[in-house]
Design an enzyme around this catalytic site. Structure first.
Site, short mmCIF file in Angstrom:
data_model
loop_
_atom_site.label_atom_id
_atom_site.label_comp_id
_atom_site.label_asym_id
_atom_site.label_seq_id
_atom_site.Cartn_x
_atom_site.Cartn_y
_atom_site.Cartn_z
N ASP A 289 0.82 -1.21 0.00
CA ASP A 289 0.00 0.00 0.00
C ASP A 289 0.85 1.26 0.00
O ASP A 289 1.82 1.37 0.76
CB ASP A 289 -0.88 -0.03 1.26
CG ASP A 289 -1.83 1.16 1.32
OD1 ASP A 289 -2.63 1.31 0.39
OD2 ASP A 289 -1.76 1.93 2.31
N GLU A 331 1.26 -0.75 -5.30
CA GLU A 331 0.18 0.23 -5.44
C GLU A 331 0.81 1.60 -5.53
O GLU A 331 0.96 2.32 -4.54
CB GLU A 331 -0.80 0.18 -4.27
CG GLU A 331 -2.05 1.00 -4.53
CD GLU A 331 -2.25 2.25 -3.67
OE1 GLU A 331 -3.13 3.06 -4.00
OE2 GLU A 331 -1.54 2.42 -2.66
#
Ligand code: GLC
Ligand code: GLC
Length: 643
Positions: A289, A331
């Protein structure tokens, strides 16, 4: 690797040197240890205690390996033999929120038959860890990486789920939210209360220092707080008097998401332990993330710094030693030059493809394929051991992350064009079919992103409201067109679950004070299982979208060529996209009409590229002669193979 370092670790862990698991560990350290050492040295080598830090990290790694369950060690061995297992035409991903899709982890387990029906081999469950009550950024503020959110289930239920998924040929992807913890995480609580050991885990500094950083930073959530910092007084209750010496805390996203300070090797060690814990729970893929933000340096924008890559490579090297089957998915929703840098076999083996995603929506708005064709031509190639994860929508906003330099080569002004796209998709542009909502509009920069479900952005929501059967048909064609592209683009296609039945925006978030300030909730609906049932009833919207998509999925799974990378193909028509797979089983040409009018792809243009065989369109089953201009109906997608 220094034999005495390893002997010391064995002793500390009380393991016999001839133990089979220890032996395997030593072998892996022999292969990957010096690389890990070099990576960590480049981050922490200036410290006097570097070797001690390294030993500590290696001990964490050894402990995790020794605790790794036997079934996962078997999986490690299988995937070491077949490291490209994820590059297959069989791969198909789905994303879901545990609570919104099925109530709980056991509820998700009960949906495994549905996952199989759809054809999924990969499921990304949104964050399911313990997190603050109320607003937790949809779980992206983690209070414990080792505890499941009690309202969703327990760690044992998670382990059971991973086994059940694996038994059904489905890999599990979970987030590794490693840029920040929640402010309720034990480390953060201690830090905010002044414990010096844990203060070093985060960035706590004077306003004057924070200002020095802020000067170069992009605001990520300008609606939440200006700049990147939150005053410490937010937690301590001591009123700030705006003095330059008041302490502030780095919070890139919301104030309750506190950025970790990886300059401190203790943070790396602690997070390595959490990462390997997740791997040992049976997670196959970690979605890394917010990778762009994990390293900060004064005087820079603190995004995509070289050390961010070193850090991820170090995590990767650890997992090669202690959880070799684990994959990382990047990401990075940033400039395409920067996205590409995270994709390497020794960093993130798979990556979201935010450029393809944004440009699919761009082409639907403009009816032109220029930017998309250019991106396929110049930006789709990646290392052959890596794969794109191609998607249409996800739980986040759409950011228009195309390159301004690329756009200007086509005579497009990036800034103006983004304005147009935001206007178009929020329905402010005349004759727009879309119903999206703006996200994080920043009046200072004119920047904005976009929220909305696929069906709402593709025109289905408006067409249904208008009761316009013609527009409903066009909207469904748009939905199938862009999904047909992600299914034929190589790599792993990822469906944002609920999209497969054409679910609309959910405006209910406006009534919830914890969600009202974040328009992304408009595209995070509770799955409506009565609507899902309608996928079986011919003629319903659900069935029209679902069966169209299922057909494409069946076709994809029968074509090994579709697992490989694509080459751009010119079509001689600005509304028709072309690309091809050149595979041992023969070529596969994709043509896609991005307009609501019939279009032709030019036979002469295709011929010049060696594409002039008698073909069969896998989607319609029709024969198509490529030596004649190819006629495409509105929004038609064709997958052409030599007949
Ligand atoms: C990622 C998530 C997003 C979240 C952010 C902060 O970008 O996808 O939902 O807000 O990280 O964790
Ligand atoms: C992360 C993503 C960005 C997204 C944000 C919140 O920063 O990289 O694209 O907008 O999270 O949604």
């Amino acid at each position: 690797m220094n034999a005495s370092t390893l002997a010391g670790i064995a002793q500390a862990l009380e393991i016999q040197p001839h133990h089979q698991d220890w032996h395997a560990f030593v072998q892996r350290v022999e292969t990957h240890g010096s690389h890990l050492h070099a990576l960590l040295f480049s981050l922490y080598g200036q410290r006097e205690d570097f070797e001690a830090q390294f030993t500590r990290i290696l001990t964490t790694t050894a402990r995790a390996w020794l605790e790794r369950p036997a079934d996962l060690k078997r999986l490690d061995a299988e995937r070491e033999i077949n490291p490209r297992w994820f590059q297959s035409e069989q791969m198909l991903g789905g994303i879901a929120y545990v609570d919104l899709f099925a109530g709980s982890l056991d509820g998700i387990r009960a949906k495994v038959p549905y996952f199989k029906e759809l054809g999924l081999t990969y499921v990304h469950l949104m964050p399911l860890f313990k997190c603050p009550e109320g607003n937790s950024d949809g779980g992206y503020a983690v209070s414990s990486y080792r505890e499941v959110n009690p309202s969703l289930g327990t760690l044992d239920q998670l382990r059971d789920l991973t086994r059940e998924l694996r038994a059904n040929g489905i890999s599990l992807c979970l987030d590794f939210i490693f840029n920040h913890t929640s402010d309720e995480h034990e480390w953060a609580r201690k830090a905010l209360a002044g414990d010096p050991e844990y203060r070093d885990f985060y960035y706590i500094m004077s306003r004057a220092e924070a200002d020095a950083y802020d000067r170069n930073l992009r605001e990520i959530f300008p609606d939440q707080h200006p700049g990147a910092f939150t005053p410490l007084s937010h937690w301590t209750g001591t009123p700030a008097n705006n003095a330059p010496s008041d302490p502030w805390v780095w919070t890139t996203f919301n104030s309750f998401q506190v950025d970790l300070r990886y300059e401190n090797p203790a943070v790396f060690d602690a997070m390595a332990g959490e990462m390997l814990f997740l791997a040992n729970a049976g997670v196959d893929v970690l979605r890394m993330d917010a990778v762009a933000f994990i390293w900060k340096q004064l005087g820079t924008i603190c995004e995509n710094l070289p050390e961010a890559h070193t850090l991820i490579q170090a995590f990767n090297a650890l997992s090669r030693i202690a959880a070799p089957s684990l994959l990382f998915k990047s990401e990075a929703i940033v400039h395409p030059n920067d996205v590409a840098k995270y994709i390497r076999p020794d960093e993130c083996q798979i990556s979201y493809n935010p450029l393809l995603m944004a440009l699919l929506w761009n082409s639907l708005a403009t009816r032109e394929v220029n930017l998309l064709a250019q991106a396929i031509h110049s930006r789709s190639k990646i290392h052959s051991d890596c794969a794109w994860v191609n998607y249409v929508r996800c739980h986040d906003d759409i950011g228009w992350t195309f390159s301004d330099e690329d756009a200007s080569l086509l005579g497009i002004n990036g800034y103006e064009h983004r304005r147009f796209l935001n206007q178009f998709y929020t329905g402010r542009f005349e004759n727009s079919f879309a119903r999206g909502l703006p996200f994080q509009e920043n009046p200072k920069t004119g920047d904005a992103r976009l929220s909305g479900m696929t069906a709402a952005l593709a025109g289905l929501e408006k067409a249904l409201a208008d009761g316009n059967e013609f527009e409903i048909d066009l909207a469904i064609r748009r939905i199938l067109l862009i999904h047909g592209i992600i299914l034929s683009f190589g790599g792993i296609p990822l469906i944002y679950l609920n999209d497969e039945i054409g679910a609309l925006n959910d405006y209910g978030f406006r009534e919830d004070p914890h969600k009202a300030g974040d328009s992304r909730w408009v595209h995070r609906p509770v799955a409506n299982w009565a609507d899902y049932d309608l996928r079986q009833t011919t003629g319903t919207i659900q069935s029209r979208v679902y069966s169209g998509l299922r057909h494409l999925i069946d076709m994809r799974k029968a074509q090994p060529a579709l697992a490989t990378g694509v080459e751009a193909v010119e079509t001689g028509n600005p509304h028709v996209l072309g690309y091809a797979h050149y595979h041992a089983t023969g070529p596969l040409l994709v043509l896609a009409n991005f307009s609501e009018r019939p279009q032709m792809a030019s036979a002469q243009t295709l011929h010049q590229q060696g594409l002039s065989w008698p073909a069969i369109d896998l989607i319609t089953g029709n024969r198509v002669a490529l030596h004649e201009d190819v006629a495409l109906s509105p929004y038609q997608l064709a997958w052409l193979r030599p007949a």
